[in-house]
Scaffold this motif. Structure first.
Motif, PDB file in Angstrom:
ATOM      1  N   ILE A   3       2.147  -6.138   1.734  1.00 42.36           N
ATOM      2  CA  ILE A   3       3.330  -6.214   2.586  1.00 42.36           C
ATOM      3  C   ILE A   3       3.468  -4.870   3.293  1.00 42.36           C
ATOM      4  CG2 ILE A   3       5.832  -6.530   2.691  1.00 42.36           C
ATOM      5  CD1 ILE A   3       5.613  -8.141   0.096  1.00 42.36           C
ATOM      6  N   LYS A   4       3.593  -4.936   4.604  1.00 39.65           N
ATOM      7  CA  LYS A   4       3.786  -3.729   5.399  1.00 39.65           C
ATOM      8  C   LYS A   4       5.108  -3.892   6.124  1.00 39.65           C
ATOM      9  CE  LYS A   4       1.428  -0.953   8.891  1.00 39.65           C
ATOM     10  NZ  LYS A   4       0.216  -0.822   9.700  1.00 39.65           N
ATOM     11  N   GLY A   5       5.917  -2.855   6.151  1.00 36.30           N
ATOM     12  CA  GLY A   5       7.194  -3.008   6.817  1.00 36.30           C
ATOM     13  C   GLY A   5       7.931  -1.710   7.031  1.00 36.30           C
ATOM     14  N   GLU A   6       9.097  -1.855   7.611  1.00 37.06           N
ATOM     15  CA  GLU A   6       9.968  -0.724   7.880  1.00 37.06           C
ATOM     16  C   GLU A   6      11.410  -1.211   7.815  1.00 37.06           C
ATOM     17  OE1 GLU A   6      10.484   2.833  11.098  1.00 37.06           O
ATOM     18  OE2 GLU A   6       9.783   0.909  11.867  1.00 37.06           O
ATOM     19  N   SER A  12      15.541  -0.258  12.957  1.00 38.38           N
ATOM     20  CA  SER A  12      14.413  -1.180  12.934  1.00 38.38           C
ATOM     21  C   SER A  12      14.215  -1.774  11.551  1.00 38.38           C
ATOM     22  CB  SER A  12      13.127  -0.448  13.355  1.00 38.38           C
ATOM     23  OG  SER A  12      12.022  -1.334  13.321  1.00 38.38           O
ATOM     24  N   THR A  13      14.036  -3.078  11.514  1.00 36.40           N
ATOM     25  CA  THR A  13      13.751  -3.773  10.268  1.00 36.40           C
ATOM     26  C   THR A  13      12.703  -4.834  10.536  1.00 36.40           C
ATOM     27  OG1 THR A  13      16.006  -3.438   9.454  1.00 36.40           O
ATOM     28  CG2 THR A  13      14.720  -5.181   8.401  1.00 36.40           C
ATOM     29  N   TRP A  14      11.642  -4.822   9.728  1.00 41.35           N
ATOM     30  CA  TRP A  14      10.615  -5.861   9.797  1.00 41.35           C
ATOM     31  C   TRP A  14       9.722  -5.764   8.560  1.00 41.35           C
ATOM     32  CZ3 TRP A  14       5.616  -4.091   9.719  1.00 41.35           C
ATOM     33  CH2 TRP A  14       5.395  -2.784  10.140  1.00 41.35           C
ATOM     34  N   ALA A  15       9.104  -6.871   8.202  1.00 43.17           N
ATOM     35  CA  ALA A  15       8.145  -6.902   7.098  1.00 43.17           C
ATOM     36  C   ALA A  15       7.053  -7.911   7.443  1.00 43.17           C
ATOM     37  CB  ALA A  15       8.829  -7.299   5.792  1.00 43.17           C
ATOM     38  N   PHE A  16       5.804  -7.509   7.260  1.00 41.34           N
ATOM     39  CA  PHE A  16       4.661  -8.376   7.542  1.00 41.34           C
ATOM     40  C   PHE A  16       3.925  -8.656   6.244  1.00 41.34           C
ATOM     41  CE2 PHE A  16       0.082  -8.709   8.967  1.00 41.34           C
ATOM     42  CZ  PHE A  16       0.188  -9.998   9.427  1.00 41.34           C
ATOM     43  N   ILE A  17       3.816  -9.936   5.908  1.00 43.68           N
ATOM     44  CA  ILE A  17       3.077 -10.362   4.725  1.00 43.68           C
ATOM     45  C   ILE A  17       1.757 -10.935   5.230  1.00 43.68           C
ATOM     46  CG2 ILE A  17       3.098 -11.764   2.627  1.00 43.68           C
ATOM     47  CD1 ILE A  17       6.199 -11.896   3.025  1.00 43.68           C
ATOM     48  N   LYS A  18       0.724 -10.108   5.178  1.00 43.72           N
ATOM     49  CA  LYS A  18      -0.561 -10.452   5.783  1.00 43.72           C
ATOM     50  C   LYS A  18      -1.163 -11.726   5.192  1.00 43.72           C
ATOM     51  CE  LYS A  18      -4.874  -8.446   7.231  1.00 43.72           C
ATOM     52  NZ  LYS A  18      -5.609  -7.219   7.470  1.00 43.72           N
ATOM     53  N   ASP A  19      -1.114 -11.868   3.867  1.00 48.61           N
ATOM     54  CA  ASP A  19      -1.709 -13.048   3.221  1.00 48.61           C
ATOM     55  C   ASP A  19      -1.057 -14.350   3.670  1.00 48.61           C
ATOM     56  OD1 ASP A  19      -3.301 -11.274   1.851  1.00 48.61           O
ATOM     57  OD2 ASP A  19      -2.185 -11.421  -0.026  1.00 48.61           O
ATOM     58  N   TYR A  20       0.181 -14.273   4.155  1.00 45.70           N
ATOM     59  CA  TYR A  20       0.913 -15.461   4.588  1.00 45.70           C
ATOM     60  C   TYR A  20       0.969 -15.583   6.111  1.00 45.70           C
ATOM     61  CZ  TYR A  20       2.775 -15.668  -0.225  1.00 45.70           C
ATOM     62  OH  TYR A  20       2.922 -15.747  -1.580  1.00 45.70           O
ATOM     63  N   THR A  31       5.402  -3.791  17.117  1.00 45.96           N
ATOM     64  CA  THR A  31       4.168  -4.067  17.864  1.00 45.96           C
ATOM     65  C   THR A  31       3.155  -2.952  17.666  1.00 45.96           C
ATOM     66  OG1 THR A  31       5.434  -5.284  19.504  1.00 45.96           O
ATOM     67  CG2 THR A  31       3.220  -4.626  20.138  1.00 45.96           C
ATOM     68  N   ASN A  32       3.595  -1.727  17.768  1.00 45.13           N
ATOM     69  CA  ASN A  32       2.691  -0.593  17.573  1.00 45.13           C
ATOM     70  C   ASN A  32       2.161  -0.562  16.142  1.00 45.13           C
ATOM     71  OD1 ASN A  32       1.397   1.847  18.503  1.00 45.13           O
ATOM     72  ND2 ASN A  32       2.859   2.944  17.213  1.00 45.13           N
ATOM     73  N   ALA A  33       3.029  -0.787  15.180  1.00 46.47           N
ATOM     74  CA  ALA A  33       2.635  -0.731  13.778  1.00 46.47           C
ATOM     75  C   ALA A  33       1.657  -1.846  13.402  1.00 46.47           C
ATOM     76  CB  ALA A  33       3.867  -0.799  12.883  1.00 46.47           C
ATOM     77  N   LEU A  34       1.795  -3.007  14.033  1.00 44.67           N
ATOM     78  CA  LEU A  34       0.959  -4.160  13.670  1.00 44.67           C
ATOM     79  C   LEU A  34      -0.087  -4.497  14.728  1.00 44.67           C
ATOM     80  CD1 LEU A  34       3.617  -6.565  12.102  1.00 44.67           C
ATOM     81  CD2 LEU A  34       2.054  -4.982  10.948  1.00 44.67           C
ATOM     82  N   TYR A  35      -0.361  -3.579  15.634  1.00 46.96           N
ATOM     83  CA  TYR A  35      -1.270  -3.868  16.744  1.00 46.96           C
ATOM     84  C   TYR A  35      -2.584  -4.500  16.261  1.00 46.96           C
ATOM     85  CZ  TYR A  35      -4.157  -3.435  20.860  1.00 46.96           C
ATOM     86  OH  TYR A  35      -4.986  -3.729  21.902  1.00 46.96           O
ATOM     87  N   GLU A  36      -3.167  -3.963  15.215  1.00 51.44           N
ATOM     88  CA  GLU A  36      -4.451  -4.486  14.706  1.00 51.44           C
ATOM     89  C   GLU A  36      -4.303  -5.876  14.069  1.00 51.44           C
ATOM     90  OE1 GLU A  36      -7.382  -2.997  15.228  1.00 51.44           O
ATOM     91  OE2 GLU A  36      -6.361  -1.379  16.289  1.00 51.44           O
ATOM     92  N   SER A  37      -3.092  -6.270  13.744  1.00 49.23           N
ATOM     93  CA  SER A  37      -2.859  -7.556  13.061  1.00 49.23           C
ATOM     94  C   SER A  37      -2.240  -8.616  13.959  1.00 49.23           C
ATOM     95  CB  SER A  37      -1.937  -7.339  11.853  1.00 49.23           C
ATOM     96  OG  SER A  37      -2.513  -6.452  10.936  1.00 49.23           O
ATOM     97  N   GLY A  55      14.718  -6.060  18.114  1.00 45.53           N
ATOM     98  CA  GLY A  55      14.467  -5.144  19.225  1.00 45.53           C
ATOM     99  C   GLY A  55      13.018  -5.075  19.678  1.00 45.53           C
ATOM    100  N   GLY A  56      12.085  -5.419  18.827  1.00 44.57           N
ATOM    101  CA  GLY A  56      10.673  -5.383  19.201  1.00 44.57           C
ATOM    102  C   GLY A  56      10.070  -6.744  19.486  1.00 44.57           C
ATOM    103  N   LEU A  57      10.905  -7.787  19.468  1.00 46.16           N
ATOM    104  CA  LEU A  57      10.395  -9.155  19.600  1.00 46.16           C
ATOM    105  C   LEU A  57       9.705  -9.423  20.939  1.00 46.16           C
ATOM    106  CD1 LEU A  57      10.141 -11.971  18.303  1.00 46.16           C
ATOM    107  CD2 LEU A  57      12.357 -12.525  19.328  1.00 46.16           C
TER     108      LEU A  57
END
Length: 166
Positions: A3-6, A12-20, A31-37, A55-57
């Protein structure tokens, strides 16, 4: 599970669950944080429409549409989301067409693949706020089939035998 997030209140609030392939909220900088994903985000679930959560949508959807145009992400919106409609209106028509908008109610379940379900339910934070739970259904091999090879289990399945249980 990775899980990657801030989470910076009011920023800013977001969380990315890569496996899902799931992004929960899309605050500034996502967008900048997850550019590779960007090519692996299939589901974007918004808990509510405060700026620090959305705000980043627009930038995320715009760039994902350019980097991975073959992906049509599901965008789960909490109830009536006028703010999100305004954000989506900023996108070019081709990008908007490549988004599957899913309205969530106070108690909904959505299949997100891999035996996983995204469940939303209403909470008292702001109008149309949703809490999000992701859960997974796993099947276990019946004890009598323990020790069989994958090929033997496959053969049993082809005969219609139940080899696993919930």
């Amino acid at each position: 599970m990775q899980i990657k997030g801030e989470s910076k209140g009011l920023v800013s609030t977001w969380a990315f669950i890569k496996d899902y392939n799931l992004l929960v909220d899309a605050g500034e900088g996502v967008t900048n944080a997850l550019y590779e994903s960007l090519g692996s985000i299939r589901h974007i679930a918004l808990t509510h429409t405060h700026f620090d959560h959305v705000g980043g949508l627009a930038g995320l959807l715009h760039l994902q549409g350019r980097v991975a145009p073959h992906i049509k992400p599901n965008l789960y919106l909490p109830g009536e989301s006028e703010r999100i409609e305004k954000i989506l209106a900023l996108l070019n028509p081709k990008t908007r067409e490549n988004i599957n908008i899913v309205r969530t109610d106070k108690a909904d379940n959505f299949d997100i693949g891999g035996g996983r379900t995204l469940t939303t339910f209403g909470i008292n934070h702001s109008p149309a706020s949703r809490a999000i739970i992701v859960w997974e259904t796993r099947r276990k091999l019946k004890p009598e089939h323990a020790g069989l090879t994958g090929q033997e289990i496959g053969t049993l399945k082809k005969t219609g035998a139940e080899v696993d249980t919930n």
